[in-house]
Design an enzyme around this catalytic site. Sequence first.
Site, PDB file in Angstrom:
ATOM      1  CB  THR A 291      59.800  47.808  11.221  1.00 48.74           C
ATOM      2  OG1 THR A 291      57.956  47.779  11.326  1.00 48.74           O
ATOM      3  CG2 THR A 291      60.194  46.220  10.895  1.00 48.74           C
ATOM      4  CB  SER A 292      58.118  47.807  16.546  1.00 57.10           C
ATOM      5  OG  SER A 292      59.090  48.443  17.266  1.00 57.10           O
TER       6      SER A 292
ATOM      7  CG  ASP B  92      56.625  57.539  13.286  1.00 56.58           C
ATOM      8  OD1 ASP B  92      55.096  56.889  14.009  1.00 56.58           O
ATOM      9  OD2 ASP B  92      57.332  56.649  13.604  1.00 56.58           O
TER      10      ASP B  92
ATOM     11  CG  ASP C  34      59.580  53.633  12.465  1.00 64.13           C
ATOM     12  OD1 ASP C  34      59.738  52.554  12.591  1.00 64.13           O
ATOM     13  OD2 ASP C  34      58.861  54.149  12.604  1.00 64.13           O
TER      14      ASP C  34
ATOM     15  CE  LYS D 148      62.293  50.615  15.731  1.00 65.40           C
ATOM     16  NZ  LYS D 148      61.842  51.723  15.065  1.00 65.40           N
TER      17      LYS D 148
ATOM     18  CG  ASP E 254      54.306  50.512  10.477  1.00 62.16           C
ATOM     19  OD1 ASP E 254      53.050  50.837  10.134  1.00 62.16           O
ATOM     20  OD2 ASP E 254      54.951  49.794  11.485  1.00 62.16           O
TER      21      ASP E 254
END
Length: 220
Positions: free
Chosen positions: A109-110, A166, A14, A141, A16
């Site tokens: 990643t989103s 995270d 991931d 996600k 962020d």
Amino acid sequence: MTATVLTARALLLDMDGTLVNSDAVVERIWRRWSERHGLDGDEVMKVVHGRQGHASMAVLLPDRPMKQNLADNARMLAEETADVEGVVEVPGAAAFLASLQGLPHALVTSADVALSTVRMAAAGLPLPAVRVTAESVGASKPDPEGFLKGAAELGVAPADCVVFEDSGAGIAAGRAAGMRVVGVGPRAGVHGPDVVVPDLTQVRVETAADGSLRVTANGG
């Protein structure tokens, strides 16, 4: 600290909160959004980490048409891409990524392409060659689609992947993909990853004789 060793054939990362600390920007932008919509900023912040913006909006404003959420999300992404003040690496991220050179790994990643490119650059981090961004998936996600796509692009079975995450949404996505999860940072612990590390200074990756990756995570 207790060391946990996980064996894998690929790592899925991931961005962020895991590689990049962008909390300052996320807080600024989502708290402004909360005020505009008369929502409690603290409650909003519990939802938004790890998800695509429109997916967070769908949770927070369940009666609002998705078309509005998508339009609002596009505006938010433009704001986030323009604002990199306070964006820094998670401690150990640069050395961790350097240790993965030539090894199977991907960014999942989103964020979209523009935002992920800007944030990684602001944190002084190299972009992995394989990237799964918001444009690459149909579902955000906690849906596992992004992690499954990352595994497929690397040609590795999901069970042979270890995810670094995270957020609750991200950890749930990794679990749903059938992968083991290393939780990074203070948010991760309550969401049941296999092991939690305070940051990436506590992770070491080595290559075994059979080509597999040996991940040593020093959890608190």
